[in-house]
Write a protein that holds these residues in place. Structure first.
Motif, mmCIF file in Angstrom:
data_model
loop_
_atom_site.group_PDB
_atom_site.id
_atom_site.type_symbol
_atom_site.label_atom_id
_atom_site.label_comp_id
_atom_site.label_asym_id
_atom_site.label_seq_id
_atom_site.Cartn_x
_atom_site.Cartn_y
_atom_site.Cartn_z
ATOM 1 N N SER A 10 0.841 -1.199 0.000
ATOM 2 C CA SER A 10 0.000 0.000 0.000
ATOM 3 C C SER A 10 0.872 1.244 0.000
ATOM 4 C CB SER A 10 -0.894 0.006 1.246
ATOM 5 O OG SER A 10 -1.491 1.281 1.424
ATOM 6 N N ARG B 218 -10.573 3.591 -4.418
ATOM 7 C CA ARG B 218 -10.215 4.966 -4.776
ATOM 8 C C ARG B 218 -8.740 5.294 -4.503
ATOM 9 N NH1 ARG B 218 -15.456 7.536 -4.441
ATOM 10 N NH2 ARG B 218 -16.805 6.009 -5.494
ATOM 11 N N LEU B 219 -8.192 4.749 -3.429
ATOM 12 C CA LEU B 219 -6.812 5.084 -3.066
ATOM 13 C C LEU B 219 -5.786 4.091 -3.586
ATOM 14 C CD1 LEU B 219 -7.130 6.276 0.665
ATOM 15 C CD2 LEU B 219 -7.241 7.628 -1.432
ATOM 16 N N ARG C 126 -0.960 4.848 -0.723
ATOM 17 C CA ARG C 126 -1.798 5.981 -0.306
ATOM 18 C C ARG C 126 -2.522 5.722 1.011
ATOM 19 N NH1 ARG C 126 -5.475 7.923 -4.989
ATOM 20 N NH2 ARG C 126 -5.728 9.708 -3.567
ATOM 21 N N LEU C 127 -3.104 4.534 1.184
ATOM 22 C CA LEU C 127 -3.806 4.258 2.439
ATOM 23 C C LEU C 127 -2.818 4.155 3.593
ATOM 24 C CD1 LEU C 127 -6.470 3.772 3.876
ATOM 25 C CD2 LEU C 127 -6.279 1.341 3.320
ATOM 26 N N ALA D 241 -16.953 1.756 3.814
ATOM 27 C CA ALA D 241 -15.959 2.837 3.769
ATOM 28 C C ALA D 241 -14.604 2.279 3.333
ATOM 29 C CB ALA D 241 -15.845 3.507 5.129
ATOM 30 N N ALA D 242 -14.221 1.122 3.871
ATOM 31 C CA ALA D 242 -12.953 0.494 3.493
ATOM 32 C C ALA D 242 -12.986 0.023 2.051
ATOM 33 C CB ALA D 242 -12.653 -0.667 4.442
ATOM 34 N N LYS E 298 -14.620 1.352 -0.417
ATOM 35 C CA LYS E 298 -14.432 2.517 -1.284
ATOM 36 C C LYS E 298 -12.985 3.004 -1.260
ATOM 37 C CE LYS E 298 -19.084 4.570 -1.192
ATOM 38 N NZ LYS E 298 -19.859 5.779 -0.823
ATOM 39 N N LEU E 299 -12.387 3.034 -0.067
ATOM 40 C CA LEU E 299 -11.015 3.512 0.053
ATOM 41 C C LEU E 299 -10.044 2.640 -0.733
ATOM 42 C CD1 LEU E 299 -10.719 4.549 3.816
ATOM 43 C CD2 LEU E 299 -10.528 6.060 1.830
ATOM 44 N N GLN F 207 -1.953 7.581 4.593
ATOM 45 C CA GLN F 207 -3.064 8.212 5.306
ATOM 46 C C GLN F 207 -3.138 7.744 6.754
ATOM 47 O OE1 GLN F 207 -7.659 7.562 4.586
ATOM 48 N NE2 GLN F 207 -6.908 8.978 3.046
#
Length: 351
Positions: free
Chosen positions: A34, A279-280, A36-37, A272-273, A275-276, A40
């Protein structure tokens, strides 16, 4: 040409000279780091094990190839399973590959369309039961007691043997075991299998340690977390919508022996996860897979996972298993335009 898990890890598997070394190319799935996540969340080492890259799009193929090979070795002509989707797809594929009759019991209304489509395409005999997964599993267990039919659910120990190979791959890719392994928990066979694999690799000195196992159930389907059977489990993550896990006891052993946890995440946290990840990270997984990431994020926020440790989240299946969900929760509108380049240009520049 891929060897498949039976050939690659034969020294760790219950293989005899009579075991057919069948394969559809299962195993050797990517371990993706990973960026981006992880950034974050402030994590130094976060990885995703992409089990959706298996032949039928889920981790089930690892265990199914071992279970079907054993069924053939025992001269079975028919295999049977209860399924919320992924097991049925995998059983039907390997059944077709090996010229076996495949029977699948699925709970009515509780299977994602993409998964049942696979079983249909592979030519399985599909029986829809007016009940839940746990009732369907009880039925197939009784049927295999009455008739010479091979049961290929994860109550079959050969399934666990095949599935443990994912732990070997994770350790091989990292050069050692991770510090934390985050994984969805439904019927609990997979957390059982990973722990078995990590233990065996450590015992044979392929690794220096084993990870803490962090398992995550959906809140509406969390019998292990609640400590009681759930008669009517509910969650958007259909693959882990199970109220009485077959591998409950061994999942608790994996948790306790590793110093880990089994916790619950809400459907909102799962989505939510989900989608993340898309998207990320550019990773499209099925909702149940996202439970591992939702749980990991929750654990990081609680301080249960230190930010300098190596963390692997198992993504158990492809998002193509449940394509309807992506459309249902879409928050980016589809814009319809004509054929004028100026209109398209304005739309592009306004994004």
């Amino acid at each position: 040409m891929t060897q498949g898990v039976l050939q690659t890890y034969h020294e760790f598997l219950p293989i005899t000279p009579a075991t057919p070394m069948i394969t559809l190319g299962e195993g050797n799935t990517p371990l993706v780091r990973s960026h981006r996540l992880a950034e974050q969340l402030g994590l130094d080492h976060l990885y995703f094990k992409l089990e959706g890259s298996n032949p039928t799009g889920s981790f089930k193929d690892r265990g199914m190839v071992m279970a079907v090979a054993n069924a053939i070795e025992n001269q079975s002509k028919t295999i049977i399973c209860a399924s919320t989707g992924n097991t049925s797809a995998s059983a039907a594929a390997y059944g077709a590959h090996c010229n076996l009759s495949t029977v699948v019991l699925v709970p009515k209304g509780n299977v994602a369309r993409g998964k049942i489509a696979q079983a249909i395409a592979y030519g399985a005999n599909i029986l829809v039961i007016k009940g839940n997964f746990d009732q369907a599993l009880t039925m197939v267990r009784e049927l295999t007691r009455r008739h010479p039919i091979a049961l290929v659910n994860s109550v079959n120990p050969y399934r666990i043997e095949g599935q443990k190979t994912a732990a070997f791959e994770v350790a091989d890719a990292l050069g050692d075991a991770p510090d934390f392994l985050c994984i969805p928990v439904g019927n609990a066979g997979n957390i059982t299998a990973y722990w078995k694999g990590f233990e065996e690799y450590q015992e044979t000195e392929h690794t220096t340690h084993s990870p803490q196992m962090f398992g995550f159930q959906a809140e509406g389907s969390a019998p292990i977390v609640r400590g009681e059977i759930i008669e009517n489990p509910e969650t958007i993550a259909s693959a882990i919508r199970i109220g009485n896990p077959a591998s409950w006891k061994t999942a608790l052993e994996a948790r306790d022996e590793s110093g880990g946890i089994i916790d619950a995440v809400t459907d909102e946290e799962i989505l939510a996860a989900y989608k993340l990840l898309a998207r990320l990270e550019g990773i499209f997984c099925e909702p149940a897979s996202a439970a591992s990431v939702a749980g990991m994020m929750k654990s990081v926020a609680k301080g249960l996972i230190p930010k300098d440790k190596k963390v692997v989240c198992v993504l158990t299946g492809s998002g193509l298993k449940d394509p309807d969900l992506a459309n249902q929760i879409a928050d980016i509108p589809l814009r319809e335009l004509g054929t004028e380049i100026d209109d398209v240009e304005r739309a592009v520049l306004s994004m």
